[in-house]
Design an enzyme around this catalytic site. Structure first.
Site, PDB file in Angstrom:
ATOM      1  N   TYR A 170      59.330 -11.466 -62.279  1.00 19.89           N
ATOM      2  CA  TYR A 170      58.497 -10.345 -61.826  1.00 19.89           C
ATOM      3  C   TYR A 170      57.218 -10.874 -61.178  1.00 19.89           C
ATOM      4  O   TYR A 170      56.834 -10.454 -60.081  1.00 19.89           O
ATOM      5  CB  TYR A 170      58.134  -9.435 -63.002  1.00 19.89           C
ATOM      6  CG  TYR A 170      57.022  -8.459 -62.692  1.00 19.89           C
ATOM      7  CD1 TYR A 170      57.274  -7.284 -61.987  1.00 19.89           C
ATOM      8  CD2 TYR A 170      55.710  -8.715 -63.096  1.00 19.89           C
ATOM      9  CE1 TYR A 170      56.259  -6.392 -61.688  1.00 19.89           C
ATOM     10  CE2 TYR A 170      54.683  -7.829 -62.809  1.00 19.89           C
ATOM     11  CZ  TYR A 170      54.963  -6.672 -62.109  1.00 19.89           C
ATOM     12  OH  TYR A 170      53.945  -5.796 -61.810  1.00 19.89           O
ATOM     13  N   LYS A 217      55.632 -10.500 -57.196  1.00 12.54           N
ATOM     14  CA  LYS A 217      54.318  -9.956 -56.853  1.00 12.54           C
ATOM     15  C   LYS A 217      53.451 -10.991 -56.129  1.00 12.54           C
ATOM     16  O   LYS A 217      52.723 -10.662 -55.186  1.00 12.54           O
ATOM     17  CB  LYS A 217      53.609  -9.471 -58.126  1.00 12.54           C
ATOM     18  CG  LYS A 217      54.181  -8.183 -58.693  1.00 12.54           C
ATOM     19  CD  LYS A 217      53.966  -7.029 -57.721  1.00 12.54           C
ATOM     20  CE  LYS A 217      54.268  -5.687 -58.324  1.00 12.54           C
ATOM     21  NZ  LYS A 217      54.010  -4.568 -57.388  1.00 12.54           N
TER      22      LYS A 217
END
Length: 261
Positions: free
Chosen positions: A151, A155
């Site tokens: 994750y 980002k």
């Protein structure tokens, strides 16, 4: 009376950052295009004036094209969009060795490729408006937080694209912002995925107002808000080299100063 400026915000489901940003921009006299994969989940915004609700899955090219058409229809002959905020994203908590690569690919489709596709689609309207692009990323991209590796990578990757785009688009007057080895601690992973890590969170409306202030002030580059954001900034970016100097080095030999707008 001058027409209201427009902003399109992705990921506006109730209770999240997107919904708070939509509320804040509506209060700042913008016409807001609030989007979500499921428009029925934007109930908190339904009674606000100057709102248009759109179904938008950022991985779906048809949804993106329909969103462009909706904004163009509202804008009429003007054909502009003043602000694009890519907020939609998918959280993910899983030890890297246990991660399903198909899930990881989907994470990157949503968190990384989706915002790029949306930016490309709305670029003509943003350039015409000399508008503003904002990507909502995460401080986790600067930290090695267990279970958040893929994750965080999605980002951080988007932030690198955003910072590069900031330089590339400047000449146009647009600004930028199942075998589980960890089964014994599965409950801890699940709790952290639901925000149960014991760390403070910034109130979403406080966050939204701060981000909106920066967007309306046309603040470019990285801005840091949220729990422990300032501490993360201090520990990861304290190089002593001004951003303007970093930009000058990055721009050398690119001929971006020769782009005819």
């Amino acid at each position: 009376m001058a027409a209201r400026k427009t902003v399109l915000i992705t990921g506006c489901s109730d209770g999240g950052i997107g919904s708070a940003l939509a509320t804040t921009f509506q209060q700042r006299d913008f016409h807001v295009f609030a989007t979500a994969r499921d428009p029925s989940k934007m109930g908190d915004l339904k009674d606000l004036p100057h709102m248009t609700f759109l179904k938008l899955d950022v991985t779906n090219t048809i949804d993106i094209k329909e969103a462009v058409k909706a904004v163009a229809k509202h804008a009429g002959r003007n054909g502009t969009l003043d602000v694009l905020i890519s907020n939609a994203g998918r959280n993910h908590f899983m030890p890297i060795l246990d991660d399903d690569l198909d899930v990881v690919r989907n994470i990157f489709e949503i968190n990384f490729l989706g915002p790029i596709a949306l930016t490309q689609a709305f670029a003509p309207m943003l350039i015409k408006a000399k508008g503003m692009i904002a990507y909502i990323t995460s401080t986790s991209g600067y930290l090695n937080v267990p279970y958040m590796g893929t994750y965080s990578a999605s980002k951080r990757s988007l932030e690198i694209v955003g910072e590069t785009l900031r330089l590339e688009i400047a000449p146009f007057g647009v600004d930028y912002q199942q075998n589980r080895l960890y089964k014994s601690i599965e409950s801890t992973v699940a709790i952290r995925a639901q925000g149960g890590d014991g760390l403070p969170r910034m109130d979403t409306l406080e966050y939204a107002n701060s981000v909106t202030d920066d967007i309306l002030a046309r603040t470019t580059g990285r801005v840091w808000y949220g729990g422990f954001a300032e501490q993360t900034k201090m520990s990861t970016t304290a190089t002593g080299v001004p951003q303007t100097a970093m930009d000058s080095g990055a721009l050398m030999g690119t001929d971006l100063d020769k782009v005819v707008n």
